[in-house]
Design a protein around this motif. Structure first.
Motif, mmCIF file in Angstrom:
data_model
loop_
_atom_site.group_PDB
_atom_site.id
_atom_site.type_symbol
_atom_site.label_atom_id
_atom_site.label_comp_id
_atom_site.label_asym_id
_atom_site.label_seq_id
_atom_site.Cartn_x
_atom_site.Cartn_y
_atom_site.Cartn_z
ATOM 1 N N MET A 639 0.819 -1.194 0.000
ATOM 2 C CA MET A 639 0.000 0.000 0.000
ATOM 3 C C MET A 639 0.862 1.258 0.000
ATOM 4 N N MET A 640 1.952 1.199 0.753
ATOM 5 C CA MET A 640 2.796 2.370 0.878
ATOM 6 C C MET A 640 3.627 2.625 -0.389
ATOM 7 N N SER A 641 4.072 1.557 -1.033
ATOM 8 C CA SER A 641 4.959 1.718 -2.218
ATOM 9 C C SER A 641 4.194 1.931 -3.515
ATOM 10 N N ARG A 642 2.848 1.870 -3.512
ATOM 11 C CA ARG A 642 2.035 2.044 -4.727
ATOM 12 C C ARG A 642 2.480 1.108 -5.867
ATOM 13 N N VAL A 643 2.666 -0.140 -5.547
ATOM 14 C CA VAL A 643 3.091 -1.127 -6.566
ATOM 15 C C VAL A 643 2.122 -1.227 -7.729
ATOM 16 N N PRO A 644 0.776 -1.181 -7.558
ATOM 17 C CA PRO A 644 -0.132 -1.291 -8.727
ATOM 18 C C PRO A 644 0.116 -0.255 -9.796
ATOM 19 N N ASN A 645 0.686 0.927 -9.376
ATOM 20 C CA ASN A 645 0.916 1.946 -10.394
ATOM 21 C C ASN A 645 2.052 1.563 -11.352
ATOM 22 N N TYR A 646 2.900 0.592 -10.968
ATOM 23 C CA TYR A 646 4.006 0.194 -11.847
ATOM 24 C C TYR A 646 3.605 -0.924 -12.826
ATOM 25 N N ILE A 647 2.436 -1.466 -12.599
ATOM 26 C CA ILE A 647 1.992 -2.553 -13.492
ATOM 27 C C ILE A 647 1.836 -2.044 -14.924
ATOM 28 N N ILE A 648 1.277 -0.829 -15.088
ATOM 29 C CA ILE A 648 1.004 -0.296 -16.440
ATOM 30 C C ILE A 648 2.293 -0.104 -17.246
ATOM 31 N N PRO A 649 3.312 0.576 -16.731
ATOM 32 C CA PRO A 649 4.531 0.736 -17.548
ATOM 33 C C PRO A 649 5.271 -0.577 -17.787
ATOM 34 N N ILE A 650 5.253 -1.451 -16.792
ATOM 35 C CA ILE A 650 5.965 -2.718 -16.977
ATOM 36 C C ILE A 650 5.312 -3.543 -18.097
ATOM 37 N N CYS A 651 3.998 -3.674 -18.036
ATOM 38 C CA CYS A 651 3.280 -4.445 -19.078
ATOM 39 C C CYS A 651 3.421 -3.792 -20.451
ATOM 40 N N THR A 652 3.393 -2.455 -20.464
ATOM 41 C CA THR A 652 3.524 -1.752 -21.749
ATOM 42 C C THR A 652 4.911 -1.947 -22.339
ATOM 43 N N LEU A 653 5.957 -1.902 -21.464
ATOM 44 C CA LEU A 653 7.316 -2.118 -21.967
ATOM 45 C C LEU A 653 7.479 -3.519 -22.557
ATOM 46 N N ILE A 654 6.858 -4.495 -21.934
ATOM 47 C CA ILE A 654 6.939 -5.864 -22.486
ATOM 48 C C ILE A 654 6.299 -5.921 -23.879
ATOM 49 N N GLN A 655 5.133 -5.263 -24.027
ATOM 50 C CA GLN A 655 4.481 -5.250 -25.339
ATOM 51 C C GLN A 655 5.317 -4.488 -26.360
ATOM 52 N N LEU A 656 5.945 -3.386 -25.929
ATOM 53 C CA LEU A 656 6.805 -2.640 -26.843
ATOM 54 C C LEU A 656 7.995 -3.490 -27.291
ATOM 55 N N LEU A 657 8.505 -4.303 -26.380
ATOM 56 C CA LEU A 657 9.617 -5.181 -26.738
ATOM 57 C C LEU A 657 9.183 -6.209 -27.780
ATOM 58 N N LEU A 658 7.998 -6.797 -27.598
ATOM 59 C CA LEU A 658 7.481 -7.763 -28.586
ATOM 60 C C LEU A 658 7.271 -7.106 -29.948
ATOM 61 N N CYS A 659 6.683 -5.891 -29.919
ATOM 62 C CA CYS A 659 6.445 -5.194 -31.196
ATOM 63 C C CYS A 659 7.761 -4.805 -31.869
ATOM 64 N N GLY A 660 8.751 -4.426 -31.067
ATOM 65 C CA GLY A 660 10.048 -4.080 -31.645
ATOM 66 C C GLY A 660 10.701 -5.263 -32.327
ATOM 67 N N ILE A 661 10.652 -6.412 -31.668
ATOM 68 C CA ILE A 661 11.208 -7.620 -32.287
ATOM 69 C C ILE A 661 10.452 -7.947 -33.579
ATOM 70 N N TRP A 662 9.122 -7.803 -33.534
ATOM 71 C CA TRP A 662 8.284 -8.065 -34.728
ATOM 72 C C TRP A 662 8.672 -7.147 -35.889
ATOM 73 N N MET A 663 8.779 -5.843 -35.577
ATOM 74 C CA MET A 663 9.100 -4.891 -36.640
ATOM 75 C C MET A 663 10.509 -5.084 -37.175
#
Length: 806
Positions: A639-663
């Motif tokens: 609760m104190m570290s606001r971990v849920p807020n890091y889920i969005i950038p982490i998941c997005t970076l993984i998708q960006l990595l997949l798209c980069g490899i694809w392209m």
């Protein structure tokens, strides 16, 4: 009854006229002697076929030839004209027309080295110089005749013809030549009839199968075809086109029949230079100009009604002044020189020229006194004759075997014999083997008269021609000319008749309905002007506007409990991401280019990843918030570290990595589909790597499944504005939409495949927007009384009392 009586009387008129003419013939006609032999330097013997003499009924005379022979052997009477067996100055002989006659006589003549000139048709057996060294064949050899006949068949598209040949060595020799030429040109032989040496009453099978074809080729010489031609004339086979290599003499008489079997026939004859002198002689000859001729007075008496003198049987001078043989009908006197006549003319000319040369040479060597007779030895005649014939070889461009022309040329004659007895042989074309192949055959089709019953060019085919748009299918066990017609396959054409294979149109073209032309395909794509594209674009814009409207509502009511209770920041992030999800579908509409093809997949993947990651963060936030009521160091740290807020950038970076490899490995590119829609080329963006595309979808589905799991686990947690149930239901709908999309995506083609992907994007985004934010907007706009702290306090108090009672 009177009608039929008149018809029968009318048919008898020719017989009455003939009888009257016979009665009115002068006695001088029979008194005039036919022995017009005169003393000269040499004698030329001529052996003509007596057996071709016909009686008044136009059938071979049964005993007259033997009567002639008996009289000559006994020397009691001179019956053969211009022939005397007692003459001793015999120097050469003309023989014909049968090769057997020439061969038999040659056996005797060669013993005494007498030169023999055969005016019959050329025969390869008689060309053997070792066996027949003193025999000369005057007739030219038939070279390229089969090629000329087959060229005529090809020109008129006669692919199913009959063939009649004599059953002898010449017929057996030319048969394989004709078959080979026909097979090479695609012409089929329906039947082959071999003419027997002896006709019998049991030979009725010969006329079977004649109705299968309209064109029949007859090859042979006069002797071998004489009975056949007469039989054809008697059977009145008028619905046939006869292609001949001889001129039918059966048309040289007229009777009361109007139709003739050979009317419209096509005849191949050797090409000869016109002899204008001889033609002029025929046109100007008359009995007064040549009084020593015994036949001219008889002709003038019969046909021009000229009278004889009763005293000396001389023709009177009161005859027609303009009387000429060229005005007589062809069946009476044909002034056109036939091929046989030309051969005899050449033979007499060659021999006379040789004898003339010998006379000059002998006079120059040893002049003779008046009254001396020049004596020629037969072997001398042979020597001079050989020299003269070789000169003809060089002059007429012939081969060393002077009978075979190097430049074989044929005239093609059309027989006009309607009404019967007209007998005109009109040149309608020619064939020359030494010219270019496409110029060998020359025809004037407008001059051709076809047999009665044919208004246009006759057809002689086994199967009807396959029209453009169809191709042939050869029937098993049948000739190649017998086939069925089947339409060309899709995008294949045939713009000619009777093609074996259709031609495939280029991929940029398509075939019309008739399958006979290729047209340029129209380029299409999921355009904004297209009704489907316009509908999807409008839906995307409307949903984007609706999302923006929801954002405005949440901003306006940002301090209300329902907005603050569900993590206001994540709600804003999700709404903005959904707006981009709706707008990214517009990349799929319009004419594709390389930029839009890359943006389609990257924006789609990244936007949906952020949306799903936000939903996952909201679900995790709900779980952590309710777990915070229980003591625990880990929960408190989360609760104190606001971990849920890091889920969005982490998941997005993984998708960006997949798209980069694809392209980088296999990026999307512009492709076209030429097969899905007939007549159209569909331009679309090819995914490049199907595996990478499915990896992106699989990652999205895994995020959706994770968000669904977390929301499903927290669905029963207490809370006034607990949105876990809505989160789980929206993820369930999202998951169902994309699973359905994958199954349908591979079964669609072209622009419908693109439309299906756009629809899946809009449907899944609408599910997130509707199920997550729909209930909140309902409370904010429709039931504002439930969006207050008093309502929340009263609802919480009543829930606690209910718990205590229990």
């Amino acid at each position: 009854m009177l009608y039929w009586t008149f018809i029968l009387w009318f048919l008898q008129i020719p017989k009455f006229v003939s009888a009257i003419m016979t009665v009115n013939i002068s006695k001088c006609y029979y008194k005039t002697t036919e022995d017009f032999h005169h003393e000269g330097d040499v004698m030329i013997g001529a052996f003509f076929p007596i057996h071709t003499y016909y009686s008044a009924k136009k059938i071979p005379h049964p005993f007259l030839p033997y009567y002639y022979l008996d009289n000559h052997i006994q020397r009691k009477k001179k019956i053969l004209p211009n022939y005397n067996c007692n003459k001793k100055k015999f120097s050469a002989a003309l023989t014909g027309t049968s090769w057997t006659t020439s061969a038999q006589i040659s056996t005797l003549f060669q013993l005494f080295k007498f030169p023999q000139l055969s005016y019959g048709p050329y025969d390869p057996i008689l060309s053997d110089r070792s066996q027949y060294f003193s025999l000369y064949q005057m007739a030219p050899k038939y070279t390229s005749l089969s090629h000329g006949i087959v060229s005529l068949m090809v020109h008129f598209r006669w692919s199913w013809v009959g063939l009649i040949l004599p059953d002898d060595h010449k017929g057996n020799k030319i048969l394989p030549e004709i078959k080979e030429d026909m097979q090479r040109k695609g012409v089929c032989i329906a039947f082959v009839k071999m003419i027997p040496a002896t006709w019998t009453s049991h030979f009725s099978k010969f006329w079977e199968n004649m109705d299968e074809v309209n064109v029949i080729i007859i090859y042979g010489d006069i002797d071998s075809l004489e009975i056949l031609m007469r039989n054809i004339g008697q059977r009145l086979l008028t619905l046939k086109v006869w292609v001949l290599n001889i001129e039918p003499h059966v048309t040289d008489y007229a009777d009361y029949f109007l139709l003739d079997s050979f009317h419209g026939s096509l005849i191949f004859t050797h090409h000869y230079r016109k002899n204008f002198e001889f033609t002029n002689f025929i046109q100007t000859v008359n009995p007064y100009k040549y009084p020593e001729d015994i036949y001219l007075p008889k002709l003038w008496h019969l046909f021009f009604k000229c009278s004889f003198s009763d005293i000396d049987c001389q023709l009177l001078a009161n005859c027609q002044a303009n009387a000429s043989l060229d005005v007589l009908p062809c069946h009476i006197f044909d002034i056109a020189i036939s091929e046989e006549s030309k051969t005899i003319y050449n033979a007499v000319y060659a021999l006379a020229h040789s004898l003339h040369v010998m006379s000059i040479q002998q006079i120059q060597i040893q002049p003779h006194e008046n009254g001396d007779v020049l004596v020629f030895s037969p072997w001398q005649v042979i020597t001079i004759l050989n020299t003269f014939l070789k000169e003809i070889d060089e002059r007429d461009n012939m081969s060393l075997d002077w009978r075979q022309k190097l430049n074989a040329e044929y005239d093609i004659l059309n027989l006009w014999n309607l009404p019967k007895g007209l007998g005109l042989k009109v040149k309608i074309g020619s064939f020359s083997a030494n010219t270019a192949q496409h110029q060998q055959l020359s025809l004037s089709e407008e001059m051709i008269q076809w047999p009665e019953g044919f208004l246009d060019i006759p057809q002689s085919v086994c199967s009807e021609s396959c029209k453009p748009g169809f191709r042939k299918i050869i029937l098993e066990g049948k000739a190649i000319c017998c086939y069925n017609c089947t339409p060309c396959a899709e995008d294949e054409i045939s713009n000619e008749t009777d093609v074996d294979q259709c031609v495939k149109c280029p991929e940029s073209h398509y075939s019309n309905t008739e399958k006979n032309h290729c047209f340029q395909k129209t380029v299409i794509f999921l355009a904004y002007e297209d009704p489907l594209g316009m509908t999807l674009a409008c839906i995307a814009l409307c949903l984007s506007a609706l999302t923006a409207f929801v954002i405005g509502i949440f901003v306006k009511y940002r301090d209300t409990p329902i907005v603050k209770a569900n993590n206001r920041a994540l709600s804003y992030t999700l709404l903005i991401t959904l707006t981009f999800c709706f707008l990214c579908s517009l990349n799929f509409i319009g004419q594709p280019n390389l930029t839009t093809c890359i943006l389609q997949q990257t924006t789609f993947g990244v936007a949906f990843t952020m949306a799903l990651a936000t939903v996952l963060a909201k679900a995790i936030t709900v779980v952590i918030a309710f777990r915070a009521t229980f003591p625990g160091r880990m929960v408190r740290w989360l609760m104190m570290s606001r971990v849920p807020n890091y889920i969005i950038p982490i998941c997005t970076l993984i998708q960006l990595l997949l798209c980069g490899i694809w392209m980088a490995i296999s990026p999307p590119f512009i492709d076209n589909d030429v097969h899905t829609e007939h007549g159209y080329i569909i331009i679309f963006c090819n995914k490049g790597s199907s595996f990478a595309f499915h990896c992106v979808l699989g990652y999205l589905c895994s995020l959706a499944f994770g968000g669904y799991t977390m929301a499903f686990l927290s669905r029963n947690l207490p809370g006034t504005f607990n949105e876990s149930k809505f989160l789980s239901f929206s993820m369930l709908v999202f998951f169902c939409v994309w699973v359905t999309f994958l199954s349908v995506y591979h079964s669609t083609k072209g622009k419908f495949m693109v439309a299906m992907e756009v629809f899946a994007i809009l449907a899944s985004s609408s599910a997130l927007l509707g199920f997550i934010f729909g209930p909140k907007c309902y409370i904010i706009l429709i039931r504002p009384d439930r969006n207050s702290f008093h309502h929340i306090r009263d609802k919480t108090h009543s829930r606690r009392n209910k718990t205590y009672v229990m």
